[in-house]
Design an enzyme around this catalytic site. Structure first.
Site: not given
Ligand code: C5P
Length: 295
Positions: A20, A109, A112-114, A147
């Site tokens: 993102k 930022g 990645g995790g989201s 996010d």
């Protein structure tokens, strides 16, 4: 049969968990619970983590890839939490074999995790044969992070609230990017903690279709309000922005989210590729990727 034997099955499938980018990020206020109100244009690009799903009786998660060792145990990440929450929501025992290839730097930022969490929800909806219920999935996503609902869309969105109120932006023109991360993790809560509460005036979003020139003219005057706070934590951010801005044909360079990944915007893939090559030579130990907008 062992898990490894079962792993390669005809019913397995893969999903990209796209990175993102916040093309801009304005902080417009703060809620009583401490979360910040924001306005952002969030887009997704064709680089990301990869998730593979296969039928399995229990819940099995394994992780590999360039940045896998930066993650804690497989059961301490958003993929696992997403599987548990979806199981709770539908009253189903969470199951499936999920392989996560971690290609994106962590705490960087670019969601990645989201995005992994959102891809897990989408993948398990398919694996478990659940009905197509976007509003219900959005509610589950919201519990996993501000996010995550936007990451379910995987398309350009206008985001408000704490990031969870998303409106898709149809007909976006093509855009090309270079991503540069100086390899200094900047955890989001730490950046928000350093943010000095100087709030931007809210913009009026009309949803009017714009040309690439109009978008670029708008985006150039917008900002990422977290840049100074992130740079205090990771002082390589400003030099990274400078390096990107110096590449030929770059419209502007900006920080994404709470950093430390910075990006440059270009009209053409060739320009983004040339910029990526230049940045790899200049910063051999930093993470560099060339990317194209997902529409
Ligand atoms: O929701 P998520 O887990 O991504 O947020 C991580 C942290 O970032 C939150 O605990 C909060 O401190 C901060 N945050 C914020 N305002 C937002 C999003 C995140 O203050 N809109």
């Amino acid at each position: 049969m062992s898990y490894k034997q079962k792993k390669v099955t005809q019913n397995s499938f893969s999903l990209l968990a796209p990175a993102k980018l916040n093309l801009f990020l304005h902080i417009t206020g703060r809620r009583d619970d401490g979360y910040h109100l924001l306005q952002s244009m969030m887009v997704f690009v064709d680089v990301g983590d990869e998730l593979r799903f296969a039928p399995y009786d229990g819940l099995f998660i394994d992780i590999d890839g360039e940045f896998s060792t930066d993650l804690a145990t497989p059961h301490d990440n958003l993929v696992y939490r997403a599987a548990l929450l979806l199981g709770e929501e539908y009253n189903i025992k969470p199951h499936g074999a999920i392989s996560l290839r971690k290609n994106l730097p962590i705490a960087s930022g670019i969601g990645g995790g989201s995005s992994d969490a959102a891809a897990t929800l989408l993948g398990l909806v398919k694996l478990w044969g659940l009905p197509d219920e976007p509003a219900r999935l959005h509610r589950v996503a919201q519990k996993l992070g501000a996010d995550v609902p936007a990451c379910l869309m995987r398309k350009p969105v206008w985001a408000e609230g704490i990031g969870e109120k998303v409106t898709t932006l149809p007909d976006m023109p093509g855009m090309h990017f270079v991503l540069l991360n100086p390899m200094t993790p900047t955890p989001t809560p730490h950046v928000f903690k350093r943010f000095r509460e100087r709030h931007s005036a809210p913009l009026q979003f009309t949803g009017r279709r714009k040309t690439i020139q109009e978008w670029i003219a708008d985006l150039k005057i917008y900002r990422n309000d977290l840049t100074d706070a992130a740079n205090e934590l990771s002082p390589l951010i400003k030099p990274a922005l400078q390096s990107i801005a110096e590449t030929p044909n770059c419209h502007f360079a900006r920080l994404s989210g709470s950093g430390a990944t910075c990006f440059g915007l270009y009209d053409h893939a060739d320009a983004a590729r040339a910029a990526a090559n230049k940045l790899r030579q200049k910063h051999p130990n930093w993470w560099v990727a060339q990317a194209t907008l997902l529409k």
